[in-house]
Design an enzyme around this catalytic site. Structure first.
Site, mmCIF file in Angstrom:
data_model
loop_
_atom_site.group_PDB
_atom_site.id
_atom_site.type_symbol
_atom_site.label_atom_id
_atom_site.label_comp_id
_atom_site.label_asym_id
_atom_site.label_seq_id
_atom_site.Cartn_x
_atom_site.Cartn_y
_atom_site.Cartn_z
ATOM 1 N N LYS A 110 0.857 -1.184 0.000
ATOM 2 C CA LYS A 110 0.000 0.000 0.000
ATOM 3 C C LYS A 110 0.890 1.230 0.000
ATOM 4 O O LYS A 110 1.956 1.245 0.622
ATOM 5 C CB LYS A 110 -0.900 0.033 1.246
ATOM 6 C CG LYS A 110 -1.686 1.341 1.387
ATOM 7 C CD LYS A 110 -2.451 1.415 2.704
ATOM 8 C CE LYS A 110 -3.059 2.804 2.882
ATOM 9 N NZ LYS A 110 -3.823 2.936 4.141
ATOM 10 N N GLU A 164 -8.901 12.849 12.682
ATOM 11 C CA GLU A 164 -8.156 11.682 13.174
ATOM 12 C C GLU A 164 -7.210 12.014 14.321
ATOM 13 O O GLU A 164 -6.334 12.874 14.200
ATOM 14 C CB GLU A 164 -7.365 11.041 12.034
ATOM 15 C CG GLU A 164 -6.673 9.749 12.447
ATOM 16 C CD GLU A 164 -6.117 8.962 11.282
ATOM 17 O OE1 GLU A 164 -5.634 7.849 11.503
ATOM 18 O OE2 GLU A 164 -6.154 9.474 10.143
ATOM 19 N N GLU A 208 -7.343 -2.025 3.192
ATOM 20 C CA GLU A 208 -6.563 -0.821 3.465
ATOM 21 C C GLU A 208 -6.586 -0.487 4.956
ATOM 22 O O GLU A 208 -5.569 -0.130 5.555
ATOM 23 C CB GLU A 208 -7.137 0.333 2.647
ATOM 24 C CG GLU A 208 -6.407 1.641 2.807
ATOM 25 C CD GLU A 208 -7.072 2.776 2.050
ATOM 26 O OE1 GLU A 208 -6.832 3.942 2.439
ATOM 27 O OE2 GLU A 208 -7.830 2.513 1.097
ATOM 28 N N GLU A 345 -11.698 10.960 -4.456
ATOM 29 C CA GLU A 345 -11.517 10.956 -3.001
ATOM 30 C C GLU A 345 -10.677 12.143 -2.550
ATOM 31 O O GLU A 345 -11.022 12.822 -1.572
ATOM 32 C CB GLU A 345 -10.863 9.646 -2.556
ATOM 33 C CG GLU A 345 -10.639 9.559 -1.053
ATOM 34 C CD GLU A 345 -10.029 8.237 -0.630
ATOM 35 O OE1 GLU A 345 -9.206 8.250 0.315
ATOM 36 O OE2 GLU A 345 -10.368 7.197 -1.227
#
Length: 364
Positions: A110, A164, A208, A345
């Protein structure tokens, strides 16, 4: 802006001036350990090999409850002038990464691909005023404004509204809520609900997300016991996007482990970098311009080791004269990623910051 602001939903840390600055995080850690610093505030860069922007403030205030800024005057007009790279170039980069990730002979699993937009304001933007407008638009976000002078970016400020939390430490308790896996929201309620369900059921997004959870388990397992990680993620939303999130708690084995130690151990997570970390970091450095503090961490740590660090996403760097804003957004690329969906996104994520400036992103 000569100072620091981190306004979380339940508390606000404000700091003013700098008695000592650190462009190396290890020196800040040492200052806490030898009791020459009662408080460290600031930002960690995306790439740990680049200078940090940490300091011991002249004075600070930590208050409970949300930030309630005074009446906010209007911001000057802001307009996007360029996208770096162009949307077509971003799609091409992601396409190349997907091809690489589908090559079973290589170890990369990733990598987060980011892009930015450069915007100009008709008059100087005040960082705290920008933070106030971001809070108005995103009342449940972690809003920040950090002077970057200590990192050699004299007068520049990192501003943002991130959903976050990287890590919070209070006593022997640590909490965090990593995010990974995202889909844009829809204006139509039924379509928006369907989008949320699609995200929760998405194999690509759950894979992910699992990369991030595995990383956190690996990093926190040795320093925590009673590490509580749910079996699967939950859905959270912002004004622009749906996210997969996993709330995690643990108890420290050693009371000497500080919030800054924990932040440095976790950063950069696969949510902002990729996996394996070193290879993903090198891949990003080869493909992209310097991200600066986008994808880094913003926070504070006191002499008791308590503190809070948030992930510096949905963020921008404001120039010293307040006339230029460079906003960033990224997305996690795995073998099953669709390049055009990844572009969408990043566009949705960019609207978090740009929307707070009442600035629109050109349609693609």
């Amino acid at each position: 802006m000569d100072g620091f602001l981190l306004a979380q939903p339940d508390s606000v840390m404000r700091a003013y001036g700098s008695r000592v600055t650190f462009d190396e995080a290890d020196r800040a850690v040492a200052a806490l350990r030898d009791n020459t610093a009662e408080l460290i505030v600031g930002a960690l860069p995306f790439d740990p090999r680049r200078p940090a922007a940490l300091s011991v403030p002249e004075r600070a205030e930590h208050t409970a409850g949300p930030w309630r800024p005074a009446a906010l005057p209007d911001l000057p007009a802001v307009q996007v002038v360029t996208e770096i790279p162009s949307p077509a170039e971003h799609v091409a980069r992601v396409t190349k990464l997907v091809e690489q990730l589908n090559d079973s002979a290589q170890p990369l699993r990733k990598v987060v691909a980011a892009r930015s937009v450069l915007a100009e304001a008709r008059a100087a933007l005040d960082p705290e005023l920008v933070a106030g407008h971001l809070l108005t638009r995103h009342p449940h976000a972690n809003v920040f404004a950090v002077d970057l002078t200590a990192a050699g970016r004299t007068g520049a400020t990192l501003v943002g509204a991130t959903p976050e939390v990287l890590i919070t430490r209070q006593g022997d308790t640590v909490t965090l809520r990593p995010l990974a896996g995202t889909l844009p929201r829809h204006a139509d309620p039924d379509a928006d609900t369907a989008q949320a369900r699609e995200l929760l059921a998405s194999t690509k997004n759950r894979v992910e997300h699992e990369f991030v959870i595995d990383w956190i388990r690996e990093r926190l397992g040795p320093v925590c016991f009673e590490l509580s990680i749910p079996d699967g993620p939950e859905l959270i939303n912002t004004h622009e996007v749906w996210h997969l999130a996993t709330p995690i708690t643990g108890r420290l084995r050693d009371a000497a482990t500080t919030a800054l130690d924990l932040a440095l151990s976790l950063h950069p997570t696969p949510a902002v970098c990729g996996t394996p970390t070193g290879l993903a970091l090198d891949t990003i450095a080869d493909l992209e311009e310097d991200r600066g503090f986008y994808g880094g961490a913003v926070g504070w740590c006191d002499a008791n080791g308590d503190g809070a660090w948030v992930v510096a996403i949905r963020s921008a760097e404001l120039s010293a004269d307040g006339r230029t804003v460079r906003a960033y957004a990224g997305g996690g690329i795995v073998a099953a990623s669709d390049p055009h969906a990844e572009l969408d996104e990043t566009t949705a994520k960019l609207r978090t910051l740009l929307g707070g400036l009442h600035c629109t992103l050109p349609a693609h």
